[in-house]
Design an enzyme around this catalytic site. Structure first.
Site, PDB file in Angstrom:
ATOM      1  N   ARG A 159      -3.506  -0.551   5.452  1.00  0.00           N
ATOM      2  CA  ARG A 159      -4.040  -1.636   4.627  1.00  0.00           C
ATOM      3  C   ARG A 159      -3.115  -2.836   4.494  1.00  0.00           C
ATOM      4  NH1 ARG A 159      -5.285   2.154  -0.379  1.00  0.00           N
ATOM      5  NH2 ARG A 159      -3.424   3.115   0.522  1.00  0.00           N
ATOM      6  N   CYS A 199       0.868  -1.181   0.000  1.00  0.00           N
ATOM      7  CA  CYS A 199       0.000   0.000   0.000  1.00  0.00           C
ATOM      8  C   CYS A 199       0.905   1.232   0.000  1.00  0.00           C
ATOM      9  CB  CYS A 199      -0.986  -0.011   1.164  1.00  0.00           C
ATOM     10  SG  CYS A 199      -0.263   0.205   2.801  1.00  0.00           S
ATOM     11  N   ASP A 239      -7.883   3.799   1.099  1.00  0.00           N
ATOM     12  CA  ASP A 239      -7.095   4.082   2.298  1.00  0.00           C
ATOM     13  C   ASP A 239      -8.009   4.582   3.411  1.00  0.00           C
ATOM     14  OD1 ASP A 239      -5.136   4.671   4.141  1.00  0.00           O
ATOM     15  OD2 ASP A 239      -3.947   5.893   2.761  1.00  0.00           O
TER      16      ASP A 239
END
EC number: 3.1.3.48
Length: 139
Positions: A13, A7, A111
């Site tokens: 994440r 990420c 996100d």
């Protein structure tokens, strides 16, 4: 099989994906990275709460994505933008996919940074569902 989840900062994440995958895919080597990670930064408070809530293995602290990571069997990004950035940095790679693309789904993983705990929980659920599909893909 070595799988790396990627990420942006490796604090929300991809650490969640790492922990979920370590739980669901215990025979694979699992790691996570961030394209803009600050080495050694702790994961977000909300992500850590979810990891404890669901009794998952704790992920490593933030690590930046490096060229050596291209040796992984599979690199799974949270968004198309992450995949595109890896391609722009290192050229096209046959082992890089978005997580949703790899399991034949359409949902990217937005996100949750700065969002409420509920937003993080929704992100966890999306990631869990997608990572769970990896099991069946490898059977």
């Amino acid at each position: 099989m070595k799988i790396i989840f990627v990420c942006s900062g490796n604090t929300c994440r991809s650490p969640l994906a790492e922990s979920i995958a370590k739980s669901l895919l215990p025979h694979d080597s699992i790691a996570s990275r961030g394209l803009f990670a600050v080495e050694g930064q702790a994961i977000s408070k909300e992500s850590l709460e979810l990891i404890h809530k669901y009794d998952l293995p704790e992920p490593s602290r933030a690590q930046a994505f490096h060229i050596d990571d291209l040796d992984a069997d599979i690199i799974l990004t949270m968004t198309q933008a992450h995949k595109d950035l890896i391609f722009s940095m290192y050229g096209r790679q046959s082992n890089v996919f978005t997580l949703n693309e790899y399991v034949g789904d359409t949902q990217e993983i937005d996100d949750p940074f700065g969002g409420s705990f509920d937003v993080y929980e929704q992100t966890y659920t999306k990631i869990y569902d997608l990572v769970d599909k990896i099991k069946f893909k490898h059977e």
